[in-house]
Motif scaffolding. Structure first.
Motif, short mmCIF file in Angstrom:
data_model
loop_
_atom_site.label_atom_id
_atom_site.label_comp_id
_atom_site.label_asym_id
_atom_site.label_seq_id
_atom_site.Cartn_x
_atom_site.Cartn_y
_atom_site.Cartn_z
N GLU A 66 0.83 -1.20 0.00
CA GLU A 66 0.00 0.00 0.00
C GLU A 66 0.87 1.26 0.00
O GLU A 66 0.57 2.23 -0.69
CB GLU A 66 -0.95 0.00 1.19
N ALA A 69 2.47 1.60 -3.51
CA ALA A 69 1.47 2.04 -4.48
C ALA A 69 1.12 3.51 -4.28
O ALA A 69 0.97 4.28 -5.26
CB ALA A 69 0.23 1.17 -4.37
N ALA A 70 1.00 3.93 -3.02
CA ALA A 70 0.68 5.32 -2.73
C ALA A 70 1.80 6.25 -3.18
O ALA A 70 1.56 7.35 -3.68
CB ALA A 70 0.40 5.50 -1.24
N LEU A 72 3.98 5.75 -5.69
CA LEU A 72 3.95 5.87 -7.14
C LEU A 72 2.77 6.72 -7.60
O LEU A 72 2.89 7.52 -8.54
CB LEU A 72 3.90 4.49 -7.78
N ALA A 73 1.62 6.56 -6.94
CA ALA A 73 0.44 7.35 -7.29
C ALA A 73 0.69 8.84 -7.02
O ALA A 73 0.28 9.70 -7.83
CB ALA A 73 -0.77 6.86 -6.51
N ALA A 74 1.35 9.14 -5.90
CA ALA A 74 1.63 10.54 -5.57
C ALA A 74 2.59 11.16 -6.58
O ALA A 74 2.44 12.33 -6.97
CB ALA A 74 2.22 10.63 -4.17
N GLU A 76 2.95 10.28 -9.76
CA GLU A 76 2.25 10.48 -11.03
C GLU A 76 1.22 11.60 -10.93
O GLU A 76 0.96 12.31 -11.91
CB GLU A 76 1.61 9.17 -11.48
N ALA A 77 0.62 11.78 -9.74
CA ALA A 77 -0.32 12.88 -9.56
C ALA A 77 0.37 14.23 -9.68
O ALA A 77 -0.21 15.21 -10.16
CB ALA A 77 -1.00 12.76 -8.20
N GLY A 126 1.77 -0.45 -15.86
CA GLY A 126 1.43 0.84 -16.45
C GLY A 126 2.39 1.23 -17.55
O GLY A 126 1.99 1.78 -18.59
#
Length: 280
Positions: A66, A69-70, A72-74, A76-77, A126
């Motif tokens: 988690e 993943a968070a 990498l998401a941050a 990309e955001a 991705g």
């Protein structure tokens, strides 16, 4: 001519200090947008503030899906699709195999092996969907060698090399590149008190330059220094008895040569104790 990585979005794990910090510095100098992830989130943000260029620090525990993943998401955001993931976080315990604490064995497996596997599984799909991307894993010459006193560490590095070899075949013609950077002993806290054997002590910037170069011109296996690769290929074709003699001369016995007192603070914090951060 210097390498230019203008506006590439690059995430570096274990980047608060040591090799990771130097990688982030060199990437930012080359013009990349660099995300530093580290369990020591305060250290990651402090390092990002100290470096020139487009650099930001994030909280990251590579042993937790988690959290990864968070992270990498941050990234990309903030900057858009990830171009490159640099799996750099690593820990090492040194000593007799039968004296290694269970906590140290587990920690090395979790950070050095499961961490990069987790990063590949989260980032590569991705990249494959976009038809482009690059995952660079900072492993070790221990991916191909097994120094006495570093048996579990070597096992994790052998393991990640094998894993990446298989995934690389699966990603053939997908547009996703994989690279493994395998340095000798580097002058960082992780290697404190250990011996270098026949090779000279490397500096973090030596590894950082290799990472930047392989991003600019991808290939799978990168040895630092470069002579390690040919030397290993030569040794592996001679009879076992001669191979054993050659390896004893080339590879230090960390059981007998390591200064345990010089490693005590690092191992207590990063490997067997509070795990403030993954230092490589």
């Amino acid at each position: 001519m210097s390498i230019q990585l203008n506006h590439k979005v690059i995430a570096v794990t274990g980047g608060a200090q040591g090799i990771g910090r130097e990688i982030a510095k060199h990437l930012a100098t080359a013009g990349a947008r660099v995300a530093i992830g580290d369990r020591d989130a305060e250290g990651a943000r402090r390092t990002a503030a100290e470096l020139s260029g487009d650099v930001e620090g994030f909280d990251l525990d590579v042993t937790d899906t988690e959290s990864f993943a968070a992270f990498l998401a941050a990234v990309e955001a903030k900057w858009g699709p990830l171009d490159v993931l640099v799996n750099n976080a690593g820990v090492m315990w040194v000593g007799n195999f039968d004296e290694e604490p269970e906590s140290a064995t587990r920690r090395q497996l979790d950070v050095n092996l499961h961490g990069p596997i987790r990063g590949v599984k989260l980032a590569a799909p991705g990249m494959r969907a976009r038809g482009r991307g690059h995952i660079v894993t900072v492993a070790s010459a221990a991916s191909k060698l097994s120094p006495p006193g570093e048996s579990t560490y070597a096992a994790t590095k052998h393991g990640i090399f094998g894993y990446l070899s298989g995934v690389r075949s699966e990603l053939h013609k997908s547009g996703v590149q994989l690279s493994v950077v395998m340095p000798g002993v580097v002058d960082t806290e992780l290697a404190a008190g250990t011996a270098t054997g026949s090779a000279k002590m490397l500096q973090p910037e030596d590894v950082a330059r290799a990472v930047v170069a392989v991003i600019a011109k991808p290939k799978f296996e990168v040895y630092v220094p470069a002579f390690i690769g040919p030397a290993l290929r030569w040794v592996n074709v001679v009879p076992q008895a001669l191979r054993d003699v050659a390896m004893r001369k080339m590879v230090p016995n960390q059981v007998t040569s390591t200064d345990r007192s010089a490693r005590a603070a690092y191992e207590s914090r990063a490997v067997t104790g509070d795990h403030e951060g993954e230092k490589s």
